[in-house]
Design an enzyme around this catalytic site. Structure first.
Site, short mmCIF file in Angstrom:
data_model
loop_
_atom_site.label_atom_id
_atom_site.label_comp_id
_atom_site.label_asym_id
_atom_site.label_seq_id
_atom_site.Cartn_x
_atom_site.Cartn_y
_atom_site.Cartn_z
N CYS A 397 47.90 -45.27 71.18
CA CYS A 397 47.42 -45.47 72.55
C CYS A 397 45.93 -45.20 72.60
O CYS A 397 45.48 -44.18 73.13
CB CYS A 397 48.16 -44.53 73.49
SG CYS A 397 49.85 -45.04 73.61
N TYR A 426 41.23 -40.55 50.99
CA TYR A 426 40.94 -40.15 52.38
C TYR A 426 41.78 -40.93 53.39
O TYR A 426 41.32 -41.22 54.48
CB TYR A 426 39.44 -40.29 52.66
CG TYR A 426 38.59 -39.57 51.64
CD1 TYR A 426 38.59 -38.19 51.56
CD2 TYR A 426 37.83 -40.29 50.72
CE1 TYR A 426 37.84 -37.53 50.60
CE2 TYR A 426 37.07 -39.62 49.75
CZ TYR A 426 37.08 -38.25 49.70
OH TYR A 426 36.35 -37.59 48.75
#
Ligand code: LLP
Length: 474
Positions: A397, A426
């Site tokens: 969202c 990462y």
């Protein structure tokens, strides 16, 4: 850069044509896909002999798929390049912040590499894996370097117990360690001194660390006082210096300049009676995330750094120190891809088409954090020609949760498997549970076998650490 016309006629297959070189022929950090990537007779992408569509069926989606051959090949290329180009002793230590888990640690250790850890958690993971492999405590101590700009007292005590080398970052840490060391008779704490070398390189500003205004390491102007202080404390075994100038670096000059700067400081330390033997140039070699990226190979990088250190030592008649490099991204980055499953689609006429996948910024926070670019293919229709331009949206969202903007793809359908390349470094290590998404599983693939190395989180895992005070229930 390819023109739009050229891009239109491309397909997933085109990435393979450049990526099918055998292990050892290509530096993994220059390869978009893992070295074992192939297309099988179902027109599907295969990595480590495993069909991506089948993997997703078996292990779920999203899924990190880690290619053992590529990881091992990168480790070997570093090791062999140092043996070829550096005439003194050398050591490669894996920057485990790139991705730390038991399986990766044990693969990297079995290739003869050591470890850079930056927290109690990374130290614990590494210790656990090395103990399981049967290493003795002396062997373990020699393999681990403990970094960090604000190590806690508990972390320092754990490091002392393990006996690993501590890369001292600042005065507070140095004095705390001296206090701990002086409480224990006959202790000899192995340390490296980290400093900021004042070398700038062209990478994202968040991942530059060598310029003077950095939170890491001693300012070079303080080194006289630091060397003087260390030389007066009997508890320290000061082995050398450390510097790290940044990450995802394509230029070779900054690391070569670093070699010169560090050797000069070796000489300075000598005037305080400190005989340094270890020169750690950090990590930072970049990888190819897109076709426009052109990093030097592992071999080229090692050659440049080795030559600069040897030249600087020769001109000062210093013996060659143990040269240490601590790569993260260039060891693991290209060894992994992330598979997503395509879901919804939103078309905004004359503007943009969004294609959404079942993950996003929680499993790969790099695009939203550093505006990082990635390449992708539709893994179950590899030879289909690209016919449309779409934007790949995550499921979070947050409007900024976009994995890749304006990418050319074949016509996709819900259920198609989208594979993003170069996600080994990462990604899992920076993954979060934002929006309470369970973190994906990771599988290790080799010769047609797939082993789970990180289990997918469940909804129960998400509430496992939650506590509900009694009084809220009434
Ligand atoms: N040594 C030290 C002291 C470091 O701080 C780092 C990375 C490395 C070695 C390994 O650097 P590499 O070879 O992986 O470039 N999250 C960022 C990268 C942060 C790098 C932090 N330090 C990213 O996703 O690009």
């Amino acid at each position: 850069m390819l023109s739009t016309e050229q891009r239109k006629s491309r397909s997933g297959q085109d990435y393979l044509e450049k990526g099918t070189l055998k292990e050892g022929e290509r530096s993994p950090n220059q390869s978009l896909l893992p070295l074992t990537a192939k297309i099988n007779n179902h027109d599907c992408l295969e990595i480590g002999g495993c069909d991506l569509k089948t993997l997703v069926k078996q292990f779920g989606s999203p899924l990190y798929v880690l290619d053992e051959v590529t990881l091992r090949s990168a480790c070997r290329q570093y090791r062999e390049a140092f043996n070829r180009h550096y005439q003194g002793p050398s050591k490669i230590i894996y920057a485990s912040k790139a991705w730390s888990c038991l399986a990766i640690t044990s693969i990297v250790a079995s290739e003869g590499l050591g470890f850079d850890v930056v927290s109690g958690g990374e130290l614990y993971t590494t210790l656990n894996a090395l103990e399981k492999m049967g290493l003795t405590s002396e062997q373990i101590a020699q393999q681990i370097y403990f970094h960090g700009n604000n190590k806690s007292l508990a972390e320092l005590k754990l490091a002392l117990e393990v006996g690993c080398t501590i890369v001292v970052d600042n005065w507070f840490e140095l004095k705390t360690l001296a206090k701990l060391g002086n409480q224990t008779a006959s202790i000899n704490i192995p340390i490296l001194v980290r400093f900021t070398p004042g070398i700038e390189c062209h990478t994202h500003e968040y991942i530059q660390t060598g310029h003077l205004d950095s939170k890491f390491g001693f300012d070079p102007h303080q080194l006289d006082t630091v060397f003087n202080y260390i030389s007066q404390q009997s508890c320290f075994d000061c082995r050398g210096l450390h510097a790290h100038i940044g990450s995802q670096i394509f230029e070779e000059q900054p690391h070569q300049d670093l070699g010169e700067v560090m050797v000069e400081l070796f000489q300075k330390a000598q005037s305080y009676g400190l005989v340094l033997q270890e020169l750690n140039v950090g990590g930072g070699l970049g990888i190819r995330y897109t076709e426009d990226d052109d990093p030097p190979s592992i071999e080229q990088w090692v050659k440049g750094v080795s030559q600069s250190v040897m030249k600087a030592c020769d001109s000062r008649q210093l013996p060659y120190p143990q040269l240490i490099a601590e790569p993260g991204r260039s060891l693991i980055g290209s060894a992994c891809v992330t598979s997503y499953t395509i879901g919804s689609r939103k078309e905004i006429p004359q503007q943009r088409t969004y294609v959404a996948v079942d993950g996003g910024m929680s499993d790969n926070p790099r695009p939203i954090t550093y505006q990082s670019l990635y390449c992708l293919v539709v893994a179950n229709r590899m030879s289909e020609t690209c016919t449309e331009t779409v934007t790949i949206a995550g499921k979070h969202c947050e409007s900024g949760d976009i994995l890749i903007h304006n990418v050319q793809l074949p016509q996709t359908r819900p259920g198609d498997i989208l594979v993003v390349m170069g996600t080994g470094a990462y990604n899992h290590s920076m993954a979060s549970n934002y929006n309470r998404l369970p973190r994906p599983a990771a599988v290790l693939v080799k010769d047609g076998e797939a082993n789970l190395v990180v289990k997918r989180e469940t909804h129960d895992d998400l509430i496992r650490q939650d506590r509900l005070p009694e009084r809220l229930l009434s």
